[in-house]
Design an enzyme around this catalytic site. Sequence first.
Site, PDB file in Angstrom:
ATOM      1  N   ASP A  77       0.883  -1.166   0.000  1.00 40.03           N
ATOM      2  CA  ASP A  77       0.000   0.000   0.000  1.00 40.03           C
ATOM      3  C   ASP A  77       0.923   1.218   0.000  1.00 40.03           C
ATOM      4  O   ASP A  77       1.659   1.438   0.975  1.00 40.03           O
ATOM      5  CB  ASP A  77      -0.875  -0.034   1.262  1.00 40.03           C
ATOM      6  N   TYR A 136      -8.833  15.878  -6.450  1.00 40.44           N
ATOM      7  CA  TYR A 136      -7.961  15.210  -7.422  1.00 40.44           C
ATOM      8  C   TYR A 136      -6.986  16.214  -8.044  1.00 40.44           C
ATOM      9  O   TYR A 136      -5.779  15.990  -8.093  1.00 40.44           O
ATOM     10  CB  TYR A 136      -8.825  14.546  -8.489  1.00 40.44           C
TER      11      TYR A 136
END
Length: 249
Positions: free
Chosen positions: A58, A153
């Site tokens: 991760d 984003y």
Amino acid sequence: MQRLQDRVAVVTGAGSGIGLATARRFAEEGARVVCVDLDEATGSSAAAEVDGLFVRADVTSEDDVIRMFQTAFDTYGSVDIAFNNAGISPPEDDSILETGLDAWRRVQEVNLTSVYLCCKHAIPYMRRQGKGSIINTASFVAVMGSATSQISYTASKGGVLAMSRELGVQFAREGIRVNALCPGPVNTPLLRELFAKDPERAQRRLVHIPVGRFAEASEIAAAVAFLASDDASFITGSEFLVDGGISGA
Ligand code: NAD
């Protein structure tokens, strides 16, 4: 002699889309590829395809990021290329008025903090070698913004772009090049997921792309392989747009 012969390349998000296409391209050009992904099934299948190594990690976890570069080094003896690419799409309604703090933080964590961690832990290997190429995946929205309301984003990708510039300048004298890759819309699961939520958005996007279509992931991978190679020896700290002309329109 292939361009990336025997270079060791760590690719994050290698299980899908741009990462997968780049893992393939790196392998075709002679690199030894370490495929990193959170998704065990797709990541290990990518690694098998390119005759490389799979590391399940991760990229928001510092321990995982340290382990993935250490594994690459222990297995192949160097870390020459880091393609820090794993990322997630914006939440459904990512306008400044709607995005909640948890969603905002999650996008920064996966898209921006991960790049900080990957650069931080790749650079020491490259420093010792006196050479290395880091490519961080930003987006065209980092350069021009987005009319489709994706504030968390766009902000995360703006951070990736600024960080890449800064590191490119800081480490230029040590032989480490750092560039931000800025793709336009690419036909990958990430984009398809986004457009499935809002089909009209796909149409609106398409209208603004001068070449009149979305990119294929292999077209982005070709640019990444160039940036990773010595053909790009004078390119560092750049925003490398591969966007079908969208930012110039
Ligand atoms: P994708 O969804 O096809 O692939 C992303 C991969 O990253 C997946 O395999 C996923 O499992 C992995 N991943 C996600 N979170 C992770 C984590 N925490 N740790 C490790 N792996 C993780 O996406 P894609 O379209 O190939 O996008 C790749 C990058 O390109 C992203 O950073 C994205 O923001 C950027 N980008 C995509 C487009 C586009 O239109 N597709 C355009 C510009 C930039």
